[in-house]
Enzyme design. Structure first.
Site, PDB file in Angstrom:
ATOM      1  N   CYS A 179      -1.714   8.038 -42.592  1.00 17.03           N
ATOM      2  CA  CYS A 179      -2.627   8.023 -41.945  1.00 17.03           C
ATOM      3  C   CYS A 179      -3.555   9.261 -42.708  1.00 17.03           C
ATOM      4  O   CYS A 179      -3.178  10.347 -43.107  1.00 17.03           O
ATOM      5  CB  CYS A 179      -2.522   8.277 -40.740  1.00 17.03           C
ATOM      6  SG  CYS A 179      -3.932   8.466 -39.416  1.00 17.03           S
ATOM      7  N   HIS A 195      -1.236   8.406 -34.582  1.00 16.12           N
ATOM      8  CA  HIS A 195      -2.483   8.456 -33.940  1.00 16.12           C
ATOM      9  C   HIS A 195      -1.951   9.184 -32.437  1.00 16.12           C
ATOM     10  O   HIS A 195      -2.717   9.068 -31.265  1.00 16.12           O
ATOM     11  CB  HIS A 195      -3.250   7.148 -33.519  1.00 16.12           C
ATOM     12  CG  HIS A 195      -4.129   6.842 -34.954  1.00 16.12           C
ATOM     13  ND1 HIS A 195      -4.563   5.760 -35.067  1.00 16.12           N
ATOM     14  CD2 HIS A 195      -3.971   7.276 -35.972  1.00 16.12           C
ATOM     15  CE1 HIS A 195      -5.264   5.366 -36.327  1.00 16.12           C
ATOM     16  NE2 HIS A 195      -4.884   6.550 -36.940  1.00 16.12           N
ATOM     17  N   TYR A 246      -6.874  11.594 -31.552  1.00 12.69           N
ATOM     18  CA  TYR A 246      -6.691  10.265 -30.636  1.00 12.69           C
ATOM     19  C   TYR A 246      -6.059  10.702 -29.431  1.00 12.69           C
ATOM     20  O   TYR A 246      -6.252   9.811 -28.401  1.00 12.69           O
ATOM     21  CB  TYR A 246      -6.014   9.193 -31.420  1.00 12.69           C
ATOM     22  CG  TYR A 246      -6.438   8.639 -32.506  1.00 12.69           C
ATOM     23  CD1 TYR A 246      -7.175   7.493 -32.196  1.00 12.69           C
ATOM     24  CD2 TYR A 246      -6.528   9.014 -33.866  1.00 12.69           C
ATOM     25  CE1 TYR A 246      -7.706   6.529 -33.217  1.00 12.69           C
ATOM     26  CE2 TYR A 246      -7.415   8.417 -34.749  1.00 12.69           C
ATOM     27  CZ  TYR A 246      -7.631   7.003 -34.484  1.00 12.69           C
ATOM     28  OH  TYR A 246      -8.547   6.273 -35.535  1.00 12.69           O
TER      29      TYR A 246
HETATM   30  P1  NAD Z   1     -11.489  -4.927 -43.765  1.00 10.25           P
HETATM   31  O1  NAD Z   1     -12.157  -5.801 -42.540  1.00 10.25           O
HETATM   32  O2  NAD Z   1     -12.604  -4.596 -44.869  1.00 10.25           O
HETATM   33  O3  NAD Z   1     -10.254  -5.596 -44.505  1.00 10.25           O
HETATM   34  C1  NAD Z   1      -9.902  -5.317 -45.758  1.00 10.25           C
HETATM   35  C2  NAD Z   1      -9.431  -6.584 -46.423  1.00 10.25           C
HETATM   36  O4  NAD Z   1      -8.166  -7.351 -45.754  1.00 10.25           O
HETATM   37  C3  NAD Z   1     -10.690  -7.697 -46.249  1.00 10.25           C
HETATM   38  O5  NAD Z   1     -11.105  -7.937 -47.181  1.00 10.25           O
HETATM   39  C4  NAD Z   1      -9.959  -8.885 -45.905  1.00 10.25           C
HETATM   40  O6  NAD Z   1     -10.241 -10.323 -46.430  1.00 10.25           O
HETATM   41  C5  NAD Z   1      -8.522  -8.730 -46.212  1.00 10.25           C
HETATM   42  N1  NAD Z   1      -7.462  -9.496 -45.534  1.00 10.25           N
HETATM   43  C6  NAD Z   1      -7.316  -9.925 -44.407  1.00 10.25           C
HETATM   44  N2  NAD Z   1      -6.187 -10.585 -44.132  1.00 10.25           N
HETATM   45  C7  NAD Z   1      -5.469 -10.424 -45.305  1.00 10.25           C
HETATM   46  C8  NAD Z   1      -4.258 -10.991 -45.687  1.00 10.25           C
HETATM   47  N3  NAD Z   1      -3.279 -11.540 -44.877  1.00 10.25           N
HETATM   48  N4  NAD Z   1      -3.665 -10.754 -47.043  1.00 10.25           N
HETATM   49  C9  NAD Z   1      -4.828 -10.044 -47.829  1.00 10.25           C
HETATM   50  N5  NAD Z   1      -5.855  -9.752 -47.728  1.00 10.25           N
HETATM   51  C10 NAD Z   1      -6.522  -9.701 -46.339  1.00 10.25           C
HETATM   52  O7  NAD Z   1     -10.660  -3.387 -43.106  1.00 10.25           O
HETATM   53  P2  NAD Z   1     -10.993  -2.056 -43.514  1.00 10.25           P
HETATM   54  O8  NAD Z   1     -12.025  -1.657 -42.603  1.00 10.25           O
HETATM   55  O9  NAD Z   1     -11.381  -1.951 -45.067  1.00 10.25           O
HETATM   56  O10 NAD Z   1      -9.872  -1.467 -43.134  1.00 10.25           O
HETATM   57  C11 NAD Z   1      -8.578  -2.085 -43.883  1.00 10.25           C
HETATM   58  C12 NAD Z   1      -7.486  -1.616 -43.029  1.00 10.25           C
HETATM   59  O11 NAD Z   1      -6.836  -0.339 -43.146  1.00 10.25           O
HETATM   60  C13 NAD Z   1      -7.246  -1.870 -41.623  1.00 10.25           C
HETATM   61  O12 NAD Z   1      -6.217  -2.197 -41.070  1.00 10.25           O
HETATM   62  C14 NAD Z   1      -7.551  -0.492 -41.180  1.00 10.25           C
HETATM   63  O13 NAD Z   1      -7.036  -0.157 -39.780  1.00 10.25           O
HETATM   64  C15 NAD Z   1      -6.603   0.273 -42.112  1.00 10.25           C
HETATM   65  N6  NAD Z   1      -7.192   1.794 -42.251  1.00 10.25           N
HETATM   66  C16 NAD Z   1      -6.024   2.701 -41.864  1.00 10.25           C
HETATM   67  C17 NAD Z   1      -6.516   4.062 -42.128  1.00 10.25           C
HETATM   68  C18 NAD Z   1      -5.127   4.889 -41.694  1.00 10.25           C
HETATM   69  O14 NAD Z   1      -5.437   6.067 -41.226  1.00 10.25           O
HETATM   70  N7  NAD Z   1      -3.982   4.461 -41.781  1.00 10.25           N
HETATM   71  C19 NAD Z   1      -7.608   4.532 -42.356  1.00 10.25           C
HETATM   72  C20 NAD Z   1      -8.576   3.421 -42.538  1.00 10.25           C
HETATM   73  C21 NAD Z   1      -8.364   2.164 -42.611  1.00 10.25           C
HETATM   74  C1  G6P Z   2      -9.419   7.362 -38.747  1.00 10.24           C
HETATM   75  C2  G6P Z   2      -7.774   6.608 -38.590  1.00 10.24           C
HETATM   76  C3  G6P Z   2      -7.858   5.259 -39.315  1.00 10.24           C
HETATM   77  C4  G6P Z   2      -8.800   4.421 -38.774  1.00 10.24           C
HETATM   78  C5  G6P Z   2     -10.136   4.981 -39.202  1.00 10.24           C
HETATM   79  C6  G6P Z   2     -11.309   3.955 -38.399  1.00 10.24           C
HETATM   80  O1  G6P Z   2      -9.569   7.735 -40.046  1.00 10.24           O
HETATM   81  O2  G6P Z   2      -6.859   7.585 -39.386  1.00 10.24           O
HETATM   82  O3  G6P Z   2      -6.603   4.885 -38.776  1.00 10.24           O
HETATM   83  O4  G6P Z   2      -8.643   3.063 -39.303  1.00 10.24           O
HETATM   84  O5  G6P Z   2     -10.384   6.245 -38.617  1.00 10.24           O
HETATM   85  O6  G6P Z   2     -12.273   4.446 -39.123  1.00 10.24           O
HETATM   86  P1  G6P Z   2     -13.623   3.355 -39.167  1.00 10.24           P
HETATM   87  O7  G6P Z   2     -14.861   4.095 -39.732  1.00 10.24           O
HETATM   88  O8  G6P Z   2     -13.243   1.827 -39.172  1.00 10.24           O
HETATM   89  O9  G6P Z   2     -14.094   3.383 -37.516  1.00 10.24           O
HETATM   90 MN    MN Z   3      -5.000   6.633 -39.234  1.00 11.16          MN
END
Ligand code: NAD
Ligand code: G6P
Ligand code: MN
Length: 435
Positions: A169, A199, A255
């Site tokens: 994260c 979170h 969070y």
């Molecule tokens: P997004 O909606 O753009 O999805 C990313 C991609 O995943 C899309 O292109 C979608 O088609 C694809 N996808 C959906 N199902 C799939 C599957 N079964 N296999 C392969 N690909 C698949 O999402 P985003 O806003 O770019 O965020 C991506 C992910 O990362 C989310 O789960 C989000 O919560 C997470 N995220 C986590 C953190 C963190 O702190 N850990 C930070 C930012 C984003």
């Molecule tokens: C934070 C968190 C992520 C979360 C993101 C959401 O950075 O660590 O886990 O996915 O914010 O950002 P967004 O731009 O998708 O609201």
């Molecule tokens: Mn996160």
């Protein structure tokens, strides 16, 4: 030479990741980067994938970037697999946020009813990916970014049996930078200890003279003189109750606002809901603008606009973790990993988010010990809730799902829990084959 695979490669965050690899080109002997997506994300994958290729080329590197919808082809002999997918894409997130809010209940991506549904949709997919990995790349590390990152990581390690998993994260990175800035000291001169779950963690800070600076930081960041600041783009900036944070003696994460000042956060979210501006809706517009930029064949660097997303700087976590495992660098990082007694208040085999060096064999977290009673109770409730969500996600058990809803601090129990659960189950039906 390394083969690195990213599942959910069509994400608008992909340039962040590519930038992180380029920065670490001397530490990472990369040969191939595989970006994997599904039919629904095909167009996004093509746009952002071409942009990734331009970035690699502009950096003068000979890495090959492959774009594919064939996950198995990508996973074959992979060394590192990072996951950043969103089952149902942003439209599913809109439902996670708007349906609870339509009942006056908090709707959020990783917390409350929305977070639990994101887990229900995601956990079967991560377990499926692990089944492929067992066959195709049995030695690979799984670097999970997919939210809810703590629960998804727990499912991967405990239920999928994939021990070489680390959950990440970007929130702790922001808190580290914030502390350094507030104290006017270089980040490298500070020592941090984070503990909790994704979170939902707290941290303590020391300087290199050996003095703990946590209390001073509480005053500087949350004291009566300070301006409140959520350094996260996605979290509304309501000030924490200073006396309460001071009483705990630990720095909260952004969070915690959803729990410590639930009513104000809810009121703000309901307002956004009424205006058609929930975070998912805002992000959808940002995403559309980003993809317009990515289409420009001249753009070969990460655009500034990506900072509008909450996950900015996330490659500082993902790429550094990979570099640290690859080179046994022992970088001090915050990771979702097996507890193993690090936090004595939580089960040995659960996943916690804690700090420590990342070695060639993975994270070796520092001991944290116990929480003060005011934090101990709620974190035990939260972990029990997470375990129940994971069980419901795997078994598709309605009773377990209702139980998880009932004990989640952000969902009222009784008829409301049931109403919300039923409505969300119908809304997300196509992504919930297990129920
Ligand atoms: P997004 O909606 O753009 O999805 C990313 C991609 O995943 C899309 O292109 C979608 O088609 C694809 N996808 C959906 N199902 C799939 C599957 N079964 N296999 C392969 N690909 C698949 O999402 P985003 O806003 O770019 O965020 C991506 C992910 O990362 C989310 O789960 C989000 O919560 C997470 N995220 C986590 C953190 C963190 O702190 N850990 C930070 C930012 C984003
Ligand atoms: C934070 C968190 C992520 C979360 C993101 C959401 O950075 O660590 O886990 O996915 O914010 O950002 P967004 O731009 O998708 O609201
Ligand atoms: Mn996160």
């Amino acid at each position: 030479a390394l083969k690195i695979v990213t599942i959910g490669g069509g994400s608008s965050y992909t340039p962040e990741l590519i930038e992180g690899y380029i920065k670490r080109k001397d530490e990472l002997p990369i040969k191939e980067i595989w970006l994997v997506d599904i039919e629904a994300g095909k167009e996004k994958l093509e746009i952002v994938g071409e942009m990734a290729k331009r970035m690699v080329k502009a950096a003068g590197l000979d890495w090959t970037v492959h774009l594919t919808l064939d996950r198995r082809e990508a996973l074959k002999d992979a060394d590192y697999v990072s996951t950043q997918f969103r089952v149902g894409l942003l439209d599913a997130r809109i439902k996670d946020e708007r349906i609870p809010l339509s009942h006056g209940v908090l709707g959020q991506e990783t917390n409350g009813a929305g977070g639990m549904f994101k887990a229900f949709r995601t956990i079967p997919v991560i377990l499926d990916i692990i089944n492929d990995m067992k066959e195709l790349c049995p030695n690979a590390w799984l670097v999970n970014f997919t939210n809810p990152a703590g629960m998804v990581t727990e499912a991967a390690i405990k239920h999928g049996g994939w021990k070489k998993t680390a959950g990440l994260c970007n929130v702790p990175i922001g808190h580290r930078k914030q502390a350094a800035e507030k104290l006017g000291l270089p980040e490298e001169d500070l020592f941090f200890k984070f503990a909790g779950i994704n979170h939902f963690h707290w941290h303590r800070v020391w300087d290199k003279e050996g003095n703990e600076r946590t209390a001073e930081l509480i005053d500087l960041i949350y004291g009566p003189e300070s301006e409140s600041e959520s350094h996260l783009k996605n979290i509304h900036d309501v000030p924490f109750p200073y006396e309460q944070i001071k009483d705990l003696g630990l720095l909260p994460c952004g969070y915690h606002r959803y729990y410590y000042i639930e009513d104000e956060m809810l009121a703000h979210s309901v307002q956004e809901f009424k205006e058609g501006k929930t975070r998912a809706q805002v992000v959808k517009a940002t995403e559309a603008r980003l993809f317009e930029l990515y289409k420009d064949p001249k753009l070969d660097y990460k655009p500034k606009e990506l900072e509008q997303r909450g996950g900015t700087h996330y490659s500082d976590a993902a790429c550094e973790l990979i570099a640290s495992i690859q080179n046994d660098k022992r970088t001090d990082m915050v990771v979702s990993t097996e507890n193993n007694g690090t936090i004595t208040d939580l089960p040995y085999d659960c996943i916690v988010e804690v700090s420590g060096p990342v070695t060639g064999h993975g994270p070796e977290p520092y001991n944290w010990g116990t929480f003060p009673p005011a934090a101990r109770g709620i974190i035990q409730v939260m972990k029990g809730m997470e375990e129940t969500v994971i069980r419901a996600a795997i078994d598709g058990d309605y009773g377990a799902a209702l139980h998880a809803f009932t004990i989640n601090p952000l969902v009222p129990g009784g008829t409301m829990a049931k109403t919300l659960l039923d409505e969300l189950l119908i809304a997300h039906q196509e992504h919930l084959p297990q129920f």
